[in-house]
Design a protein around this motif. Structure first.
Motif, PDB file in Angstrom:
ATOM      1  N   GLY A 123       0.811  -1.206   0.000  1.00 44.94           N
ATOM      2  CA  GLY A 123       0.000   0.000   0.000  1.00 44.94           C
ATOM      3  C   GLY A 123       0.848   1.261   0.000  1.00 44.94           C
ATOM      4  N   PRO A 124       0.508   2.255   0.840  1.00 44.63           N
ATOM      5  CA  PRO A 124       1.223   3.529   0.814  1.00 44.63           C
ATOM      6  C   PRO A 124       2.654   3.453   1.342  1.00 44.63           C
ATOM      7  N   ARG A 125       3.070   2.303   1.886  1.00 45.14           N
ATOM      8  CA  ARG A 125       4.450   2.165   2.379  1.00 45.14           C
ATOM      9  C   ARG A 125       5.431   1.780   1.271  1.00 45.14           C
ATOM     10  N   VAL A 126       4.933   1.399   0.106  1.00 42.21           N
ATOM     11  CA  VAL A 126       5.795   1.024  -1.015  1.00 42.21           C
ATOM     12  C   VAL A 126       5.537   2.000  -2.157  1.00 42.21           C
ATOM     13  N   ALA A 127       6.546   2.773  -2.514  1.00 41.13           N
ATOM     14  CA  ALA A 127       6.414   3.760  -3.582  1.00 41.13           C
ATOM     15  C   ALA A 127       6.555   3.075  -4.933  1.00 41.13           C
ATOM     16  N   ILE A 128       5.599   3.328  -5.831  1.00 43.30           N
ATOM     17  CA  ILE A 128       5.673   2.852  -7.212  1.00 43.30           C
ATOM     18  C   ILE A 128       6.097   4.042  -8.062  1.00 43.30           C
ATOM     19  N   LEU A 129       7.259   3.912  -8.695  1.00 43.35           N
ATOM     20  CA  LEU A 129       7.859   5.020  -9.425  1.00 43.35           C
ATOM     21  C   LEU A 129       7.941   4.710 -10.908  1.00 43.35           C
ATOM     22  N   ASP A 130       7.703   5.721 -11.707  1.00 46.24           N
ATOM     23  CA  ASP A 130       7.848   5.640 -13.156  1.00 46.24           C
ATOM     24  C   ASP A 130       8.965   6.599 -13.544  1.00 46.24           C
ATOM     25  N   GLY A 131      10.164   6.048 -13.748  1.00 44.30           N
ATOM     26  CA  GLY A 131      11.302   6.889 -14.073  1.00 44.30           C
ATOM     27  C   GLY A 131      11.700   7.821 -12.953  1.00 44.30           C
ATOM     28  N   GLY A 132      11.509   7.404 -11.699  1.00 47.66           N
ATOM     29  CA  GLY A 132      11.913   8.201 -10.553  1.00 47.66           C
ATOM     30  C   GLY A 132      10.843   9.116  -9.998  1.00 47.66           C
ATOM     31  N   LEU A 133       9.692   9.217 -10.676  1.00 47.30           N
ATOM     32  CA  LEU A 133       8.574  10.016 -10.185  1.00 47.30           C
ATOM     33  C   LEU A 133       7.401   9.099  -9.864  1.00 47.30           C
ATOM     34  N   ALA A 134       6.578   9.487  -8.886  1.00 47.39           N
ATOM     35  CA  ALA A 134       5.477   8.645  -8.446  1.00 47.39           C
ATOM     36  C   ALA A 134       4.509   8.360  -9.584  1.00 47.39           C
ATOM     37  N   SER A 164      13.190   3.769   1.879  1.00 46.98           N
ATOM     38  CA  SER A 164      13.735   4.552   0.770  1.00 46.98           C
ATOM     39  C   SER A 164      13.213   5.981   0.838  1.00 46.98           C
ATOM     40  N   THR A 165      12.871   6.405   2.057  1.00 44.20           N
ATOM     41  CA  THR A 165      12.285   7.723   2.251  1.00 44.20           C
ATOM     42  C   THR A 165      13.267   8.853   1.971  1.00 44.20           C
ATOM     43  N   LEU A 166      14.572   8.589   2.065  1.00 38.25           N
ATOM     44  CA  LEU A 166      15.550   9.649   1.846  1.00 38.25           C
ATOM     45  C   LEU A 166      15.379  10.297   0.486  1.00 38.25           C
ATOM     46  N   LEU A 167      15.163   9.473  -0.545  1.00 38.89           N
ATOM     47  CA  LEU A 167      15.066  10.005  -1.894  1.00 38.89           C
ATOM     48  C   LEU A 167      13.633  10.223  -2.342  1.00 38.89           C
ATOM     49  N   TYR A 168      12.685   9.450  -1.795  1.00 42.05           N
ATOM     50  CA  TYR A 168      11.347   9.454  -2.377  1.00 42.05           C
ATOM     51  C   TYR A 168      10.238   9.790  -1.393  1.00 42.05           C
ATOM     52  N   GLY A 169      10.570  10.305  -0.226  1.00 40.54           N
ATOM     53  CA  GLY A 169       9.558  10.796   0.680  1.00 40.54           C
ATOM     54  C   GLY A 169       8.944   9.731   1.549  1.00 40.54           C
ATOM     55  N   SER A 170       7.963  10.150   2.374  1.00 37.14           N
ATOM     56  CA  SER A 170       7.448   9.272   3.412  1.00 37.14           C
ATOM     57  C   SER A 170       6.653   8.105   2.849  1.00 37.14           C
ATOM     58  N   GLY A 171       6.237   8.172   1.576  1.00 30.88           N
ATOM     59  CA  GLY A 171       5.519   7.060   0.982  1.00 30.88           C
ATOM     60  C   GLY A 171       6.381   5.857   0.704  1.00 30.88           C
ATOM     61  N   ALA A 172       7.681   5.945   0.942  1.00 27.72           N
ATOM     62  CA  ALA A 172       8.591   4.831   0.661  1.00 27.72           C
ATOM     63  C   ALA A 172       9.208   4.286   1.935  1.00 27.72           C
ATOM     64  N   ILE A 173       8.457   4.280   3.037  1.00 26.87           N
ATOM     65  CA  ILE A 173       9.003   3.812   4.311  1.00 26.87           C
ATOM     66  C   ILE A 173       9.308   2.316   4.270  1.00 26.87           C
ATOM     67  N   GLY A 174       8.661   1.576   3.382  1.00 29.44           N
ATOM     68  CA  GLY A 174       8.916   0.148   3.268  1.00 29.44           C
ATOM     69  C   GLY A 174       9.760  -0.240   2.076  1.00 29.44           C
ATOM     70  N   GLY A 175       9.918   0.658   1.105  1.00 33.66           N
ATOM     71  CA  GLY A 175      10.700   0.357  -0.084  1.00 33.66           C
ATOM     72  C   GLY A 175      10.141   1.082  -1.295  1.00 33.66           C
ATOM     73  N   ALA A 176      10.746   0.850  -2.438  1.00 34.85           N
ATOM     74  CA  ALA A 176      10.320   1.500  -3.676  1.00 34.85           C
ATOM     75  C   ALA A 176      10.589   0.577  -4.853  1.00 34.85           C
ATOM     76  N   VAL A 177       9.728   0.657  -5.858  1.00 34.91           N
ATOM     77  CA  VAL A 177       9.905  -0.070  -7.109  1.00 34.91           C
ATOM     78  C   VAL A 177       9.910   0.955  -8.231  1.00 34.91           C
ATOM     79  N   ASN A 178      11.021   1.052  -8.939  1.00 38.89           N
ATOM     80  CA  ASN A 178      11.199   2.050  -9.984  1.00 38.89           C
ATOM     81  C   ASN A 178      11.244   1.363 -11.342  1.00 38.89           C
TER      82      ASN A 178
END
Length: 684
Positions: A123-134, A164-178
């Protein structure tokens, strides 16, 4: 009710396009020389040393890193899917595409919805990124909402595990998929023209087809890009029978272009994503001629990106990006439109890099986002909400002999304001320190310490109403506090000519963990004539701890082929400090795959055991385990300046019954039974 049907005429036209594309003239290319006979889009023509390791990532640049690192220089845990491994993993959803990675599983609300779950968080803890943007869809609002991302168009997919909040904000507290799709080219196209295309058809318990094509062309001063995907998948079958209302139809495409030079690049792109899929939890009644609930989605996205290179020293420069997204989906109840979800969002990002390889390296950046979300109709359980977010971040690195230190910090400001209600302001702060030690030849030890904070999102704060997709009445809590996580992770990696292996263990202590809990109360849904459970967004301290590992053993190298054995496993345990289990946590897994390749042939046979999940939250029920056996075979060959690949994939070959423990529909939805996919890829 929507029934299986033959692939429509557009599928045949798409297949014809696949065969016709390679014949297009290379208008911007010079005649191929002897060392340019293989297409630049084909990643399989590499030197023998580069082919030694199935999972060798040493040369893959992770674009989701502010310093544009290669994967082996990162202290943070990261996985990259690219090349032939990505081709073999591609699936209809982003979650299913990355689910073979250790520590990563997929949500499920039927085959149209699959969002990545990283180390038990989704959910909101994993950021889904398209080319580095949400991605700026509404997939976090409900489990039946799909991410607006097409994995068949990805050049590579990067999975950042842990905060991964350092680069992508609080929505990435659990990780990010770019997802990196190359729609805005950053460099000149090799030979002036290249591309790839693919079509695949399914038989057995899955049906339908997927076809894609991509073309890039240009010169040293400009580059153009175009891509398209069409997917048609009727209702699938299971060992228990037909899974009604599980169809998916997807159409997506984009055009883009850039101006290029030694100074950098600047480019634009425009993309449209259209998706229509059924909700198998509400299949309708065939006997009464009643069609099930289904969703029609459309997202338009416009992006601008650029980079100015070597502005203040070699390797130092400025990168910027901006995206405007307009999203809408309508949930149809039979043939009548029900709830409409809309979101308009703007996001901008800028990063500046500095330093030198012999000293400190670093990056400073800022990120700004503004969005408006509105739901209209019977299932409008979240009010219209405007969200504004501002972030400032910095990372720094220094390397000494055998040791690397990474530091980072980020400050955010988030404000969410519902129409007709009081807004909430949050100021998340994130800090990180990581170290990597080269213990000996081939050995590396990593240690990560993270302090990350997350602001609650709209549905957690302001929801109040029946959520028919999950058959529950959901109540938000406007008084929720920031969620904070303190994580410690220890990793060990080993690489040699005989084996590539890595093992990680982590402990994550959450303060004010946000979750939705069953209250034990019910609410009468008059239209459906049933009582719905009442679920309340709540907070409690929690602990997540887990382990994950993967190893590739290079068993043999001979004139008859190369043999490799891959084994992997993962497990996560999540409990509340006051007692009890965190609900909807994925079960542990173990898997193995034997691979062989020789003279353009590749074959693989593997099995993954998903264990029983009985460490469940209150009012949850256990989920039985299952073992899926999969196989792959392909033949790669060249004809002139074209490369071809014929392939076949078999999934769930033993026809096991599998249910996804994290799904609200696990009692109604079974994963597909024995299926086969066959297809052809061409690179030009």
């Amino acid at each position: 009710m929507r029934e299986s049907r033959p692939a429509p005429r557009r599928a045949l036209l798409a297949t014809a396009l696949l065969l016709a594309l390679p014949a297009l003239p290379a208008f911007a290319a010079d005649p191929p020389t002897d060392d340019q006979k293989t297409p630049p889009s084909d990643t399989r023509h590499q030197s023998k040393s580069e082919q030694d390791h199935i999972k060798d990532l040493s040369g893959v640049v992770v674009t989701a890193s502010a310093l544009q690192d290669t994967a082996d220089t990162l202290s943070k845990p990261v996985e990259v899917l690219s090349g032939q491994r990505l081709d073999e993993a591609r699936a209809g959803t982003l979650g299913d595409t990355v689910a073979s990675l250790p520590g990563v599983q997929s949500s499920n609300f039927g085959p149209g919805v699959g969002r990545p779950i990283i180390r038990g968080m989704d959910g909101p803890r994993v950021a889904i990124l398209d080319g580095g943007l949400a991605s700026q869809d509404v997939s976090t609002v409900s489990q039946d909402h799909a991410p607006a991302i097409e994995p068949f168009l990805a050049d590579q997919i990067e999975v950042l595990k842990g905060p991964s909040t350092l680069l992508y904000g609080s929505g990435a507290i659990g990780g990010a998929v770019n997802v990196v799709d190359g729609r805005i080219p950053e460099y000149a196209i090799d030979n002036g023209f290249s591309g790839r295309a693919e079509t695949r058809f399914f038989a057995g318990d899955q049906h339908g087809n997927t076809t894609m094509a991509r073309v890039d062309g240009g010169s040293d001063r400009f580059a153009l890009h175009a891509d398209a995907v069409y997917r048609h998948a009727p209702d699938y079958d299971t060992p228990d029978g037909r899974q009604r209302n599980s169809f998916v139809d997807t159409r997506t495409g984009a055009v883009g272009g850039s101006l290029l030079g030694d100074w950098g690049f600047v480019g634009l792109s425009a993309a449209r994503y259209k998706d229509e899929y059924g909700n198998p939890g509400e299949p309708g009644d065939i006997a009464l001629g009643e069609r099930g609930v289904y969703i029609k989605m459309r997202q338009d996205r416009y992006e601008a990106k650029g980079a100015l290179r070597d502005l203040w020293g070699e390797g130092n420069g400025l990168r910027f990006s901006f995206a405007h997204t307009s999203y809408q989906h309508t949930e149809f109840e039979g043939d009548q439109p029900g709830t409409v979800f809309r979101k308009n969002a703007n996001e901008g990002r800028m990063e500046a890099t500095f330093g030198s390889r012999d000293g400190w390296q670093g990056a400073l950046g800022t990120q700004i986002a503004a969005s408006t979300f509105v739901a209209i109709g019977e299932e409008a359980f979240v009010p219209e909400t405007s969200t504004r977010a501002y972030g400032l971040f910095g990372v720094a690195r220094r390397s000494w002999d055998g040791f690397q230190l990474d530091l980072g910090a980020r400050l955010d400001r988030v404000k969410s304001t519902p129409v007709g209600g009081a807004g909430r302001r949050f100021h998340p702060v994130s800090l990180s320190a990581a170290g990597a030690w080269k213990l000996a030849d081939g050995w590396k030890l990593t240690l990560n310490l993270d302090r990350a904070e997350r602001a609650p999102v709209e549905e957690e704060l302001f929801s109040d109403g029946p959520h028919i997709a999950t058959l529950a009445y959901e109540i938000g809590n406007p008084n929720l506090r920031k969620e904070a996580a303190n994580q410690l992770e220890l990793g060990l990696q080993y690489q040699s000519a005989l084996v590539d292996a890595k093992l990680s263990a982590y402990y994550n202590r959450f303060r004010d963990f946000i979750y939705i809990a069953d209250t034990g109360q019910t609410w009468y849904w008059e239209e459906g004539d049933q009582d719905l459970p009442v679920r309340q967004w709540s907070q409690a301290d929690a602990r997540f701890r887990g382990v994950e590992g993967e190893a590739v053993f290079h068993l043999a190298r001979s004139d008859r082929g190369d043999w490799d054995l891959r084994v992997f496993g993962d497990a996560v345990r999540a409990t509340f400090v006051g007692g009890g289990n965190v609900p909807r946590i994925p079960p542990s897994r173990l898997g193995a795959q034997l691979r062989w390749q020789h003279d353009g042939w590749r074959a693989a046979l593997g099995a993954t055991r998903t264990n029983r999940q009985d460490k469940i939250g209150e009012y949850e029920t256990p989920t039985a385990g299952f073992t899926f056996v999969d196989a792959h075979v392909s033949k790669h060959f060249d004809t002139g300046n074209l490369s071809w690949e014929l392939f076949a994939d078999g999934t769930n070959l033993t026809n096991q019954v599998g249910r996804v423990a994290t799904s609200f529909l696990k009692d109604e939805v079974v994963l597909p039974g024995r299926s086969v996919g066959v297809g052809v890829r061409v690179f030009f």
